[in-house]
Write a protein that holds these residues in place. Structure first.
Motif, PDB file in Angstrom:
ATOM      1  N   PRO A 255       0.808  -1.232   0.000  1.00  0.00           N
ATOM      2  CA  PRO A 255       0.000   0.000   0.000  1.00  0.00           C
ATOM      3  C   PRO A 255       0.836   1.275   0.000  1.00  0.00           C
ATOM      4  N   ILE A 256       1.955   1.277   0.740  1.00  0.00           N
ATOM      5  CA  ILE A 256       2.828   2.453   0.783  1.00  0.00           C
ATOM      6  C   ILE A 256       3.451   2.689  -0.585  1.00  0.00           C
ATOM      7  N   ARG A 257       3.863   1.626  -1.243  1.00  0.00           N
ATOM      8  CA  ARG A 257       4.486   1.750  -2.564  1.00  0.00           C
ATOM      9  C   ARG A 257       3.470   2.225  -3.605  1.00  0.00           C
ATOM     10  N   ILE A 258       2.230   1.761  -3.477  1.00  0.00           N
ATOM     11  CA  ILE A 258       1.172   2.216  -4.381  1.00  0.00           C
ATOM     12  C   ILE A 258       0.908   3.706  -4.179  1.00  0.00           C
ATOM     13  N   SER A 259       0.887   4.132  -2.941  1.00  0.00           N
ATOM     14  CA  SER A 259       0.681   5.552  -2.653  1.00  0.00           C
ATOM     15  C   SER A 259       1.778   6.403  -3.284  1.00  0.00           C
ATOM     16  N   SER A 260       3.008   5.929  -3.218  1.00  0.00           N
ATOM     17  CA  SER A 260       4.122   6.656  -3.826  1.00  0.00           C
ATOM     18  C   SER A 260       3.934   6.766  -5.330  1.00  0.00           C
ATOM     19  N   LEU A 261       3.507   5.680  -5.957  1.00  0.00           N
ATOM     20  CA  LEU A 261       3.286   5.679  -7.402  1.00  0.00           C
ATOM     21  C   LEU A 261       2.207   6.677  -7.791  1.00  0.00           C
ATOM     22  N   ILE A 262       1.090   6.651  -7.086  1.00  0.00           N
ATOM     23  CA  ILE A 262      -0.033   7.533  -7.407  1.00  0.00           C
ATOM     24  C   ILE A 262       0.289   8.979  -7.049  1.00  0.00           C
ATOM     25  N   ASP A 263       1.030   9.194  -5.959  1.00  0.00           N
ATOM     26  CA  ASP A 263       1.422  10.553  -5.570  1.00  0.00           C
ATOM     27  C   ASP A 263       2.139  11.264  -6.711  1.00  0.00           C
ATOM     28  N   GLN A 264       3.071  10.571  -7.323  1.00  0.00           N
ATOM     29  CA  GLN A 264       3.868  11.194  -8.387  1.00  0.00           C
ATOM     30  C   GLN A 264       3.025  11.451  -9.635  1.00  0.00           C
ATOM     31  N   LEU A 265       2.074  10.558  -9.915  1.00  0.00           N
ATOM     32  CA  LEU A 265       1.159  10.798 -11.037  1.00  0.00           C
ATOM     33  C   LEU A 265       0.292  12.014 -10.749  1.00  0.00           C
ATOM     34  N   ASP A 266      -0.201  12.108  -9.527  1.00  0.00           N
ATOM     35  CA  ASP A 266      -1.055  13.236  -9.158  1.00  0.00           C
ATOM     36  C   ASP A 266      -0.318  14.571  -9.265  1.00  0.00           C
ATOM     37  N   LYS A 267       0.948  14.586  -8.938  1.00  0.00           N
ATOM     38  CA  LYS A 267       1.718  15.822  -9.050  1.00  0.00           C
ATOM     39  C   LYS A 267       1.717  16.335 -10.488  1.00  0.00           C
ATOM     40  N   LEU A 268       1.845  15.413 -11.427  1.00  0.00           N
ATOM     41  CA  LEU A 268       1.797  15.808 -12.842  1.00  0.00           C
ATOM     42  C   LEU A 268       0.416  16.301 -13.232  1.00  0.00           C
ATOM     43  N   LEU A 269      -0.608  15.585 -12.801  1.00  0.00           N
ATOM     44  CA  LEU A 269      -1.972  15.965 -13.152  1.00  0.00           C
ATOM     45  C   LEU A 269      -2.347  17.321 -12.555  1.00  0.00           C
ATOM     46  N   ILE A 270      -1.901  17.571 -11.349  1.00  0.00           N
ATOM     47  CA  ILE A 270      -2.165  18.870 -10.720  1.00  0.00           C
ATOM     48  C   ILE A 270      -1.421  19.982 -11.449  1.00  0.00           C
ATOM     49  N   ARG A 271      -0.176  19.701 -11.791  1.00  0.00           N
ATOM     50  CA  ARG A 271       0.628  20.695 -12.525  1.00  0.00           C
ATOM     51  C   ARG A 271      -0.001  21.053 -13.863  1.00  0.00           C
ATOM     52  N   GLU A 272      -0.600  20.042 -14.508  1.00  0.00           N
ATOM     53  CA  GLU A 272      -1.229  20.270 -15.820  1.00  0.00           C
ATOM     54  C   GLU A 272      -2.694  20.700 -15.678  1.00  0.00           C
ATOM     55  N   LYS A 273      -3.138  20.894 -14.427  1.00  0.00           N
ATOM     56  CA  LYS A 273      -4.489  21.347 -14.121  1.00  0.00           C
ATOM     57  C   LYS A 273      -5.562  20.391 -14.679  1.00  0.00           C
ATOM     58  N   LEU A 274      -5.301  19.093 -14.505  1.00  0.00           N
ATOM     59  CA  LEU A 274      -6.223  18.076 -14.995  1.00  0.00           C
ATOM     60  C   LEU A 274      -6.985  17.405 -13.865  1.00  0.00           C
ATOM     61  N   ILE A 275      -6.588  17.690 -12.627  1.00  0.00           N
ATOM     62  CA  ILE A 275      -7.370  17.244 -11.463  1.00  0.00           C
ATOM     63  C   ILE A 275      -7.406  18.404 -10.475  1.00  0.00           C
TER      64      ILE A 275
END
Length: 275
Positions: A255-275
């Motif tokens: 679960p911790i490793r999954i959170s790390s994976l999704i965290d980094q994806l979310d950073k990109l999506l937030i930067r691109e204003k997609l979430i």
């Protein structure tokens, strides 16, 4: 110079051109080019688009007239109609997939024109049609469908894919991350792997949509993303490897490793204003 794989594919395709049920034949997959750098372990993916069923005895005749088979599994209906065999002369694996032409046209229209998203793999058929090598197309049906696919990636589709697939990663109660966490507590290895596959399907659908890249299918996704996506989550390769290469001793870390994976994806999506 045309490869042995390409020559065999063309020979088989020519046999299908004689059948009235066949609308078009194309070479897809990693062999969709006349000159290829794929290795000899790669098979031939030949897509036959039809307007009616082709009798099994005719398909058996295609196998025999293309060099016979050292091993065959014909009349497959587990993942859609298809035939597979090992060509007796070359040892090459041949994978024939039969698609109803009208059905395929509907899939392309649904994604390209209507911008409808799926739960993972949204643009796979678009990718397949776009990159196929056409062998037979007497009415220009497939050629016209390919032209339909030669458009700029719709922003609406991009947003729809992310909007559909992102919440199921970890936002909602029945999210994949939540289900995996419960499976980890139960030490349910089958459930963990089942939900990991679903999570990664949505993860890559989001990642390819973010980069406006068509989804290539199920194989070599990390490699494809690294080579074709400008926007990549930090440590993506390492995070995915750490998730998939878990042992019984470190299963609680998933679960911790999954959170790390999704965290980094979310950073990109937030930067691109997609979430």
């Amino acid at each position: 110079m045309q490869s042995t794989h390409f020559q065999l594919a063309k020979q088989i395709a020519d046999l299908f051109t004689m059948l009235p049920q066949v609308e078009a034949v194309a070479l897809a997959g990693s062999r969709g080019n006349a000159v290829t750098t794929t290795d000899n372990a790669s098979d031939i993916d030949l897509y036959v688009y039809t307007r009616g069923d082709i009798p099994l005895e005719i398909r058996e005749s295609v196998v025999e007239h293309s060099g016979g088979a050292s091993q065959s599994s014909l009349h497959l209906n587990y993942w859609g109609p298809g035939d597979e065999w090992i060509n007796a002369h070359t040892g090459i694996e041949v994978d024939i997939v039969y698609f109803d032409a009208a059905w395929m046209e509907e899939q392309i229209t649904r994604v390209v024109d209507q911008c409808q998203a799926n739960m993972g793999y949204t643009t796979c058929f678009w990718y397949t049609i776009y990159h196929s090598k056409v062998f037979f197309d007497p009415h220009n049906w497939l050629t016209n469908l390919q032209q339909k696919c030669k458009i700029e990636y719709p922003e609406t589709l991009r947003q729809n894919i992310i909007s559909l697939n992102h919440p199921v990663l970890r936002e909602i109660i029945p999210s994949y991350a939540f289900q995996i966490e419960k499976a980890v507590k139960r030490l349910d290895l089958v459930s963990i792997n089942h939900r990991l596959a679903a999570l990664l399907a949505s993860y890559f659908d989001i990642l390819f949509a973010l980069n406006k890249q068509l989804h290539p299918g199920e194989k070599r996704l990390v490699e494809f993303a690294v080579n074709n996506c400008q926007l990549l989550p930090l440590n993506m390769e390492a995070d995915i490897a750490s998730i998939l290469q878990f042992t019984k001793a470190d299963i609680s870390e998933i679960p911790i490793r999954i959170s790390s994976l999704i965290d980094q994806l979310d950073k990109l999506l937030i930067r691109e204003k997609l979430i």
